[in-house]
Design an enzyme around this catalytic site. Structure first.
Site, short mmCIF file in Angstrom:
data_model
loop_
_atom_site.label_atom_id
_atom_site.label_comp_id
_atom_site.label_asym_id
_atom_site.label_seq_id
_atom_site.Cartn_x
_atom_site.Cartn_y
_atom_site.Cartn_z
N TYR A 196 0.79 -1.24 0.00
CA TYR A 196 0.00 0.00 0.00
C TYR A 196 0.82 1.29 0.00
O TYR A 196 0.26 2.38 -0.05
CB TYR A 196 -0.95 -0.01 1.21
CG TYR A 196 -1.91 -1.17 1.18
CD1 TYR A 196 -2.89 -1.25 0.19
CD2 TYR A 196 -1.82 -2.20 2.11
CE1 TYR A 196 -3.76 -2.33 0.15
CE2 TYR A 196 -2.69 -3.28 2.08
CZ TYR A 196 -3.65 -3.35 1.09
OH TYR A 196 -4.52 -4.41 1.04
N HIS A 245 -15.03 -7.24 -0.95
CA HIS A 245 -15.10 -8.63 -1.39
C HIS A 245 -16.10 -9.48 -0.61
O HIS A 245 -16.25 -10.66 -0.87
CB HIS A 245 -13.70 -9.26 -1.27
CG HIS A 245 -12.60 -8.36 -1.72
ND1 HIS A 245 -12.49 -7.94 -3.02
CD2 HIS A 245 -11.58 -7.73 -1.04
CE1 HIS A 245 -11.44 -7.13 -3.13
NE2 HIS A 245 -10.88 -6.98 -1.93
N HIS A 271 -9.18 1.47 -5.42
CA HIS A 271 -8.29 0.66 -4.59
C HIS A 271 -6.86 1.12 -4.81
O HIS A 271 -6.47 1.40 -5.96
CB HIS A 271 -8.40 -0.82 -4.94
CG HIS A 271 -9.76 -1.37 -4.71
ND1 HIS A 271 -10.24 -1.65 -3.46
CD2 HIS A 271 -10.77 -1.63 -5.58
CE1 HIS A 271 -11.49 -2.08 -3.56
NE2 HIS A 271 -11.84 -2.08 -4.84
N LEU A 272 -6.10 1.18 -3.75
CA LEU A 272 -4.69 1.56 -3.86
C LEU A 272 -3.92 0.49 -4.63
O LEU A 272 -3.15 0.79 -5.54
CB LEU A 272 -4.09 1.75 -2.46
CG LEU A 272 -4.69 2.92 -1.68
CD1 LEU A 272 -4.48 2.73 -0.19
CD2 LEU A 272 -4.09 4.23 -2.13
N SER A 273 -4.12 -0.78 -4.23
CA SER A 273 -3.50 -1.90 -4.93
C SER A 273 -4.48 -2.36 -6.01
O SER A 273 -5.58 -1.81 -6.12
CB SER A 273 -3.23 -3.03 -3.94
OG SER A 273 -4.46 -3.58 -3.48
N ARG A 312 -9.66 -11.84 -3.45
CA ARG A 312 -9.87 -10.40 -3.70
C ARG A 312 -10.37 -10.12 -5.12
O ARG A 312 -10.58 -8.97 -5.49
CB ARG A 312 -8.56 -9.63 -3.49
CG ARG A 312 -8.03 -9.68 -2.10
CD ARG A 312 -6.77 -8.83 -1.97
NE ARG A 312 -5.98 -9.24 -0.83
CZ ARG A 312 -6.18 -8.84 0.42
NH1 ARG A 312 -7.14 -7.97 0.68
NH2 ARG A 312 -5.44 -9.29 1.41
C1 DQA Z 1 -7.75 -2.36 -0.88
C2 DQA Z 1 -7.71 -3.76 -1.49
C3 DQA Z 1 -8.53 -4.74 -0.66
O1 DQA Z 1 -8.47 -6.04 -1.21
C4 DQA Z 1 -7.99 -4.81 0.76
O2 DQA Z 1 -8.81 -5.63 1.55
C5 DQA Z 1 -7.81 -3.46 1.38
C6 DQA Z 1 -7.33 -2.36 0.56
C7 DQA Z 1 -6.86 -1.37 -1.64
O3 DQA Z 1 -7.05 -0.16 -1.51
O4 DQA Z 1 -5.94 -1.80 -2.35
O5 DQA Z 1 -8.00 -3.30 2.58
O6 DQA Z 1 -9.10 -1.88 -0.97
#
Ligand code: DQA
Length: 147
Positions: A23, A80, A100-102, A111
């Protein structure tokens, strides 16, 4: 002036120290500042929030109806799992950008499915904090805000 609510789900309060290899090192506060700057330049007013509680997230979505012109949501883990969040977003009555950051689709298989994606107008993933800025730009475009 258009109003946008930015909702962040569980564990995002730990950004900066949480799995930095996934992240990054930007904190939630940094992310909030970034959003405020971007929103200011697009003449958008924002309300930036984070919660670890599914019910609170759902209440915020319900309350946003009729008050905000658009929504950016990073539901984190609830993305999810939450049919209830999906149901609330479905009747939010405003454009929704999922962020989403990732990129969850390139991570563990649990996911890969998103309940949010099914009701979002647009999805931005894997771009780190810049994804939030892009989401604001996209919303400005959709809402027809002055840019
Ligand atoms: C997330 C991706 C999700 O899978 C994870 O559970 C997160 C962060 C992201 O911003 O990449 O908590 O939403």
């Amino acid at each position: 002036m258009k109003k946008v609510i930015i909702l962040n789900g569980p564990n995002l309060n730990l950004l900066g120290i949480r799995e930095p290899e996934v992240y990054g090192t930007t904190t939630l506060r940094d992310l909030e500042d970034l959003c405020y700057q971007k929103a200011f330049s697009h003449h958008i007013k924002i309300d930036f929030r984070q919660t670890n509680h599914e019910g609170e997230l759902i209440e915020w979505v319900q309350e946003a109806r009729g008050i905000y012109d658009g929504m950016i949501v990073n539901a984190a883990g609830y993305t999810h799992t939450s049919v209830a969040l999906h149901d609330a977003l479905k009747i939010a009555g405003m454009p929704i950008i999922e962020v989403h950051l990732s990129n969850p689709k390139e991570r563990e298989s649990f996911r890969h499915f998103s309940y949010v994606e099914l009701v979002a107008d647009h999805v931005i993933a894997g771009k780190g904090p810049a994804g939030y800025e892009e989401a604001l730009e996209k919303l400005a475009e959709i809402m027809g805000a002055r840019i």
